[in-house]
Scaffold this active site. Structure first.
Site, PDB file in Angstrom:
ATOM      1  N   ASP A 102       0.849  -1.186   0.000  1.00 54.42           N
ATOM      2  CA  ASP A 102       0.000   0.000   0.000  1.00 54.42           C
ATOM      3  C   ASP A 102       0.888   1.241   0.000  1.00 54.42           C
ATOM      4  O   ASP A 102       1.989   1.222  -0.558  1.00 54.42           O
ATOM      5  CB  ASP A 102      -0.927  -0.030   1.226  1.00 54.42           C
ATOM      6  N   HIS A 166      -3.534   6.107   3.513  1.00 60.82           N
ATOM      7  CA  HIS A 166      -4.335   4.954   3.117  1.00 60.82           C
ATOM      8  C   HIS A 166      -3.789   3.658   3.710  1.00 60.82           C
ATOM      9  O   HIS A 166      -4.532   2.850   4.297  1.00 60.82           O
ATOM     10  CB  HIS A 166      -4.378   4.875   1.588  1.00 60.82           C
ATOM     11  N   ASP A 301     -15.933 -12.635  -4.384  1.00 55.69           N
ATOM     12  CA  ASP A 301     -16.120 -13.792  -3.521  1.00 55.69           C
ATOM     13  C   ASP A 301     -16.912 -13.495  -2.256  1.00 55.69           C
ATOM     14  O   ASP A 301     -17.816 -14.243  -1.891  1.00 55.69           O
ATOM     15  CB  ASP A 301     -14.756 -14.373  -3.125  1.00 55.69           C
ATOM     16  N   SER A 325     -11.331  -0.892  -0.213  1.00 54.87           N
ATOM     17  CA  SER A 325     -10.000  -0.905   0.403  1.00 54.87           C
ATOM     18  C   SER A 325     -10.089  -1.167   1.893  1.00 54.87           C
ATOM     19  O   SER A 325      -9.178  -1.749   2.491  1.00 54.87           O
ATOM     20  CB  SER A 325      -9.296   0.446   0.183  1.00 54.87           C
TER      21      SER A 325
END
Length: 412
Positions: A102, A166, A301, A325
């Site tokens: 990230d 983030h 999924d 995220s």
């Protein structure tokens, strides 16, 4: 035929063991009308409730949703990942490593530093408290002084999150230190966070070259889980090749935030068909797929909490963000709990257990195969076997000799 086990005289209760072959229901039916008995009931089993003492836990609706109002938004009770029940089975341990590819992480944050991964091959026989960079690749992995991770864009051993926070937010969701009286708790209270920074500060983007290098590093250094809270509609052969090289780790990939069907418009890396990769979209406080989230009956999924999520931010604070995220590290943390519970589980098996035990999705018109992850059900299905590592009781380290590699004018 009953056997008195104990006499709790202070409150006038006798505890009896039933004779072999008699059920509790049968005994109650036979004895309930006996005038000598005031009341009779089973010796119920209660269970410890693993609620952490972190002061902002009440705001973490994704872990326990009682319908509380969070950041001005009311929720629907029960629409969470059943974390409290799961923690009665496993809270993770310090031998399980989650690599977070990230923007980096605030490695000095009070809720991250205790769970910060440390590369034992670079310690050189010293203790964590007196480690100093020596300019030598002590473990011969191709990276000099990579004591707590690496920045693959600037090619330095400083993976601090210095631009937008983030990666710090994502890291806290997965594995912020739990029950330490600070801020929040991660899904996996004690798992290690391996921060792998890949952000180009000039554009804010995450270059494929850096991501591919980070994937190879996480694979080489034995990460059990790899979190990938990023994506693009641009197919990359290099990225696919790198994904295909990772077999021992669970890879969690965000499904994207364009309110788009990934079956029709592919999203990468979440669309790559690999049995140890799990694509994750976001649900909100009411249990429905978040309005911004991508979906796909065959390409997504599971879903996890991803709207109005509080977590760690740079500078030691806490803040709210939205997105798949944020949903992705909930699943990464759950994968870490499963590996801690049963060390014999392979990456593909962990993905299967998470998918198969996911619960019903609250009403949503979006076609999605993935349902809400259920941490309790997943851990109940994990079985026992192998050694997940146990809790090593260590508390991370404070590192003060990292090399800063980005231009000073771009750091803040």
């Amino acid at each position: 035929g009953t056997e008195k086990k104990s006499n709790l005289q202070r409150i006038g209760i006798n505890h009896f063991q039933l004779p072999r072959g008699m059920t509790v229901a049968e005994s109650i039916a036979r004895l309930a009308d006996d005038p000598r008995i005031e009341y009779i009931e089973p010796n119920y089993l209660f269970w410890p409730t693993a609620v952490p003492n972190d002061p902002n836990f009440g705001l973490q609706w994704g872990l326990r949703n009682t319908g509380q109002t969070v950041n001005g938004q009311a929720g629907r009770s029960g629409m969470d990942i059943k974390a409290v029940g799961a923690w009665n089975i496993s809270r993770g341990n310090g031998s399980i490593v989650i690599a977070v590819i990230d923007t980096g992480a605030d490695i000095d944050h009070g809720d991250i530093r205790p769970n910060l991964w440390v590369n034992p091959g670079e310690l050189g026989g010293s203790s964590l408290s007196n480690w100093r960079a020596n300019g030598v690749d002590d473990d011969n992995n191709g990276y000099v002084d990579d004591i707590v991770g690496w920045d693959f864009n600037f090619n330095v051993n400083d993976p601090r999150d210095l631009l937008d926070g983030h990666g710090t937010h994502v890291s806290g969701i997965a594995a912020a230190a739990g029950n330490n009286g600070v801020g929040i708790t991660g899904v996996a209270w004690k798992a290690r966070i391996m921060p792998l920074a890949v952000q180009d500060y000039n554009t804010g983007g995450l270059p494929i070259a850096a991501i591919v290098a980070a994937l190879a590093y996480a694979n080489k250094m034995g990460a059990h889980v790899i979190n990938m809270s990023f994506g693009s509609n641009q197919y990359s052969r290099a990225l696919e090749d790198a994904i295909n090289q990772v077999n021992g780790a669970v890879m969690c990939a965000a499904a994207g935030n364009e309110n788009r069907n990934n079956d029709a418009v592919p999203h990468y890396p979440s669309n790559f068909p690999k049995n140890n990769l799990i694509a994750v979209t976001a649900f909100n406080q009411n249990g429905a797929i978040a309005e911004f989230s991508n979906y796909g009956a065959s390409t997504v999924d599971v879903s996890a909490p991803g709207a109005n999520i509080i977590s760690t931010v740079p500078g030691g604070g806490f803040g709210f963000l939205n997105g798949s995220s944020m949903a992705c590290p909930f699943v990464a943390g759950l994968a870490a709990l499963l590996k801690a519970k049963n060390g014999d589980l392979g990456a593909g098996q962990i993905v299967s257990k998470i998918v198969q035990t996911s619960g019903r999705q609250a009403g949503s018109p979006k076609p999605i195969a993935g349902r809400r992850v259920n941490a309790l059900a997943a851990l109940q299905s994990a079985g026992d076997g192998g050694d997940g590592g146990g809790d090593d009781g260590s508390s991370g380290c404070f590192v003060d000799t990292l090399r800063e590699g980005s231009p000073q004018g771009n750091r803040r």
